[in-house]
Design a protein around this motif. Structure first.
Motif, short mmCIF file in Angstrom:
data_model
loop_
_atom_site.label_atom_id
_atom_site.label_comp_id
_atom_site.label_asym_id
_atom_site.label_seq_id
_atom_site.Cartn_x
_atom_site.Cartn_y
_atom_site.Cartn_z
N TRP A 112 6.38 1.03 -17.82
CA TRP A 112 5.10 0.36 -17.64
C TRP A 112 4.40 0.95 -16.43
N GLU A 113 3.13 0.65 -16.27
CA GLU A 113 2.33 1.20 -15.18
C GLU A 113 2.31 0.22 -14.00
N LEU A 114 2.55 0.78 -12.84
CA LEU A 114 2.58 -0.01 -11.62
C LEU A 114 1.47 0.47 -10.69
N SER A 115 0.69 -0.46 -10.17
CA SER A 115 -0.42 -0.13 -9.27
C SER A 115 0.06 -0.14 -7.83
N ILE A 116 -0.18 0.96 -7.11
CA ILE A 116 0.18 1.07 -5.70
C ILE A 116 -1.04 1.55 -4.93
N TYR A 117 -1.43 0.78 -3.92
CA TYR A 117 -2.57 1.14 -3.09
C TYR A 117 -2.07 1.87 -1.85
N VAL A 118 -2.53 3.10 -1.64
CA VAL A 118 -2.12 3.92 -0.50
C VAL A 118 -3.15 3.72 0.61
N THR A 119 -2.74 3.03 1.66
CA THR A 119 -3.71 2.66 2.70
C THR A 119 -4.19 3.86 3.49
N ASP A 120 -3.35 4.88 3.67
CA ASP A 120 -3.78 6.07 4.42
C ASP A 120 -4.93 6.79 3.72
N LEU A 121 -4.86 6.86 2.40
CA LEU A 121 -5.87 7.59 1.63
C LEU A 121 -6.95 6.68 1.06
N GLN A 122 -6.78 5.37 1.25
CA GLN A 122 -7.74 4.39 0.74
C GLN A 122 -7.97 4.59 -0.77
N VAL B 113 9.75 -7.03 -9.44
CA VAL B 113 8.47 -6.34 -9.53
C VAL B 113 8.17 -6.06 -10.99
N GLN B 114 7.02 -6.55 -11.45
CA GLN B 114 6.62 -6.36 -12.84
C GLN B 114 5.26 -5.66 -12.90
N ALA B 115 4.72 -5.56 -14.12
CA ALA B 115 3.50 -4.77 -14.31
C ALA B 115 2.29 -5.36 -13.61
N ASP B 116 2.29 -6.67 -13.35
CA ASP B 116 1.13 -7.30 -12.70
C ASP B 116 1.19 -7.23 -11.18
N ALA B 117 2.23 -6.63 -10.63
CA ALA B 117 2.37 -6.54 -9.18
C ALA B 117 1.40 -5.51 -8.61
N LYS B 118 0.85 -5.79 -7.45
CA LYS B 118 -0.02 -4.88 -6.71
C LYS B 118 0.65 -4.59 -5.37
N LEU B 119 1.15 -3.38 -5.23
CA LEU B 119 1.87 -3.00 -4.02
C LEU B 119 0.98 -2.16 -3.11
N HIS B 120 1.31 -2.18 -1.81
CA HIS B 120 0.63 -1.35 -0.83
C HIS B 120 1.64 -0.40 -0.21
N PHE B 121 1.28 0.86 -0.12
CA PHE B 121 2.10 1.86 0.56
C PHE B 121 1.45 2.09 1.92
N THR B 122 2.08 1.57 2.98
CA THR B 122 1.41 1.49 4.28
C THR B 122 2.40 1.80 5.40
N PRO B 123 1.92 2.24 6.58
CA PRO B 123 2.83 2.50 7.70
C PRO B 123 3.51 1.23 8.18
N MET B 124 4.75 1.36 8.60
CA MET B 124 5.46 0.22 9.16
C MET B 124 5.08 -0.01 10.61
#
Length: 752
Positions: free
Chosen positions: A18-28, A84-95
């Motif tokens: 399935w497709e998972l949405s990940i928002y990359v904060t560095d690249l917006q 974590v399922q298909a409706d999850a919205k994750l952020h890839f961000t610095p710790m």
């Protein structure tokens, strides 16, 4: 169409992916990845980095799940295990993100903090960087929200709110205007967008990762939030250099290499500083003592003063403690975002192993926190005590302008250190020496003398009567006269577990004590008056030890007596010697910086200044560290020292009470008057935990169980205070002792 490309109605493909949405904060930007439930978190991040194909160091990044308010930090766990399922919205961000920390001395600094680890470890890292030992005594406190205390804030017009939000947004954008200073962490501004224009104010700021959006209640920042310091020559600037944070606040020379972006740490290789640059060895911080943290500004900036809270009642004092962060959860999990302002404060008033040689920063920050607690009336003081504290503060201010002798640089320093180490070794092997002045150690010392005594009752006009008192072990007995000592006493009282409050007025020669003794029918109040200072010091010291279950044979009795006498001596007015030090005609004292507002209204400015100078004659020969240590010791002698208040409701009680949490006991108090109703010492405690279903704290004592719900704060905060003090009491003087984090969380977690 291949079977694995066929998409089912639930959003999954025929092959189970399935497709998972990940928002990359560095690249917006947002990335969609084809994943399966058995994919590990580490493999997901690796696939994301390969999919972006951007040459950036991603080692400090992790996955944050906003909807669940949690970090996906276990890289070996699968998506199914993390739910974590298909409706999850994750952020890839610095710790690691920029955190604006207000220190106990009201200075505010920007530091890189790890938002993914629990607060306990985050505080350890911060204290390591600024050079404060024993970080287990500190924690983070949320800045107080005026709206919780001021009802009139509801009348604020929406127009002013919109203007403020716009100004705050511009402030955040301006703070992150330096080229390359952004790592795209939740600020909604691209790292190189046109909005990031350089501003004059930014030339003297510390560039950090970009700010978070202006969330409701977020603390905004302005250039004035930093304390003002005397600047060096015009070609230098006073800045916090991220790559040399262990040296802190250095005078940074503008050179051709860094002239383009003032204050930006390029590191040794010319690249932007990484979070790892903060994690240097702890000992390095002592090579160059941070003068800005070891000697604070005499007066903080207006921004810090404006945000300072002055509680007017015990209820308001209790509300302050609702802001303590949970030590077992991360900053992000508790709603703290990048560039938010957080307060670093000493949470537990059990200061361990204060060494003037290596704890200059720690001693100064303790002194500053004590000073502001007294000036804001968070701790109550008598008139004589206020003037004494003001005199000590004046001596600290005067000495801070004079170069201090460094004991570590003396010619005999090495020999002294060796002698001290040998003495400590001898004591540890042979035991502490016992003074022969105490006589036969097989006999417990006792006190006997005439004292004035009163057992207050309602609707009575009786005054103090003179009795013959005898104190032995932990018991106090009194007789009508000295001749009756061979008979039965009028009353005999066990003072173990009692509460003792001094009732002293030096100017009126009043040396009294107020005792609240736990008896079978509740707390009984007794008032005792002494004739002079020496008598008061002897009896007060004996009573204090008895309240802890100790006798006069304890080795600390003599030091307790001397400490009380020194505390009284500093409060005495010596008019004749004041002119030998400072004259009011030649010294202008801003009295509002030395005494609380209550006495500013009671006395004229010249009267207060004169009283401060009179009291200063007792402290004029003290060095800087001696004055600070005397201030701290005097603060520790106050009745309200170390009492953290909470509004609670005990089980089967119809009204609220006040709970005072101290380093060695719990106190049930009247919520209006503050009078003690009951006392429970930790030494008689067998267990403590939280009933999370009803949010109730349960404390099991040897003879009873205590159940209460906390109304002014989360019950976890109260439980953490109790467990934290138990943890601190278990520390030993072993220099090689490591901080037992597992034990701390076990004692404070609430799951006993």
């Amino acid at each position: 169409m291949e079977h694995h490309m066929f998409k089912l109605p639930d959003g999954k493909y025929a092959d189970g992916s399935w497709e998972l949405s990940i928002y990359v904060t560095d690249l917006q930007c947002e990335r969609m990845l084809r994943v399966k439930g058995d994919m590990h978190i580490g493999g997901l991040m690796l696939q994301l980095v390969e999919d972006m194909d951007v040459a950036i160091d991603w080692s400090d990044h992790a996955l944050w799940w906003p909807d669940k308010n949690t970090w996906l930090s276990r890289t070996r766990s699968t998506l199914d295990q993390c739910a974590v399922q298909a409706d999850a919205k994750l952020h890839f961000t610095p710790m690691h993100k920029t955190l604006r920390i207000q220190l106990p001395d009201m200075q505010q600094i920007d530091m890189r903090a790890d938002f993914s680890i629990n607060v306990f470890n985050a505080v350890i890292d911060v204290c390591k960087d600024i050079g404060i030992r024993h970080p287990e005594e500190l924690s983070f406190l949320r800045r107080r929200d005026d709206r919780a205390f001021k009802r009139n804030s509801k009348n604020t017009s929406s127009l002013r709110k919109k203007k403020k939000e716009k100004a705050d947004r511009e402030s955040v954008a301006s703070n992150n205007s330096l080229e390359g200073g952004s790592q795209g962490s939740f600020d909604g501004i691209a790292p190189h967008s046109p909005m990031r224009t350089s501003s004059p104010a930014a030339q003297h700021r510390v560039p950090g990762t970009p700010g978070t959006p202006v969330y409701p209640g977020m603390q905004t920042w302005s250039p004035g939030s930093y304390s003002q310091y005397p600047l060096p020559p015009s070609n230098q600037g006073f800045i916090y250099h991220p790559s040399t944070l262990n040296e802190q606040a250095v005078f940074y020379q503008t050179t051709p290499r860094n002239k383009g972006v003032s204050g930006y740490s390029t590191g040794t290789n010319g690249s932007a500083g990484t979070p790892g640059s903060l994690n240097q060895s702890y000992g390095d911080s002592f090579h160059t003592i941070n003068t800005s943290l070891a000697m604070s500004p005499m007066s903080p900036c207006d921004h810090a003063l404006d945000g300072m809270y002055r509680p007017k009642s015990l209820k308001e004092k209790a509300c302050i403690n609702a802001g303590w962060l949970d030590s077992s959860r991360s900053l992000m999990q508790q709603g703290v975002r990048e560039n938010d302002v957080i307060l670093l404060r000493f949470k537990y008033f059990a200061f361990y192993d204060l060494d003037p040689k290596i704890d200059q920063i720690r001693i100064n920050q303790i002194y500053e926190q004590a000073k502001w607690m007294i000036l804001t009336e968070e701790v109550e003081c008598t008139e004589e005590e206020v003037m004494m504290f003001a005199a000590l503060q004046l001596q600290v201010n005067l000495q801070s302008q004079i170069p201090q002798l460094d004991g570590n640089n003396t010619t005999d320093g090495g020999v002294d250190d060796i002698d001290a180490a040998l003495t400590d070794l001898q004591v540890s092997l042979e035991g502490t020496s016992i003074s022969m002045a105490q006589g036969d150690i097989t006999n417990v010392p006792e006190l006997s003398d005439y004292l004035r005594f009163l057992k207050p009752k309602k609707l009575t006009l009786k005054g103090f009567k003179r009795y013959w008192f005898v104190f032995k072990d932990t018991h106090m007995a009194y007789y009508k006269s000295h001749e009756d000592v061979n008979g039965a006493p009028t009353q005999k009282i066990n003072l173990k577990g009692c509460e003792i409050t001094p009732d002293v007025n030096i100017s009126h020669s009043k040396f009294g004590m107020r005792l609240l003794v736990p008896l079978s029918d509740g707390m009984q109040e007794f008032l005792i008056r002494c004739d002079n200072e020496a008598q008061y010091a002897n009896w007060m010291a004996a009573f204090r030890l008895a309240s802890k279950g100790k006798t006069m044979a304890d080795s600390s009795y003599e030091s307790e007596v001397q400490g009380i006498l020194a505390f009284l001596s500093m409060q005495q007015r010596k008019v004749s010697s004041a002119s030998q030090n400072i004259s009011p005609d030649t010294t202008e004292i801003a009295v509002e910086d030395f005494v609380c507002s209550r006495y500013l209204k009671k006395f004229k400015t010249k009267q207060i200044a004169g009283r401060i100078l009179e009291g200063h004659s007792n402290a004029r020969n003290m060095s800087l560290l001696e004055a600070k240590m005397s201030y701290i010791k005097a603060w520790q002698a106050l009745p309200e020292y170390g009492v953290t208040y909470f509004i609670v409701k005990f089980r089967n009680s119809k009204k609220e009470d006040l709970l005072g949490v101290c380093y060695n006991r719990l106190i049930k108090m009247d919520i209006n008057s503050g009078d003690s109703k009951a006392t429970w010492r930790y030494s008689t405690m067998t267990a403590w935990h939280v009933n999370w279903e009803v949010k109730e704290v349960i404390v099991q004592m040897e003879d009873e169980n205590i159940h209460f719900a906390c109304h002014s704060a989360d019950c976890k905060i109260v439980h953490e205070f109790i467990g934290g003090y138990i943890f601190l009491s278990m520390r030993s003087r072993d220099q090689n002792q490591t901080l037992n984090e597992e034990l701390f969380h076990k004692l404070t977690g609430g799951w006993f």
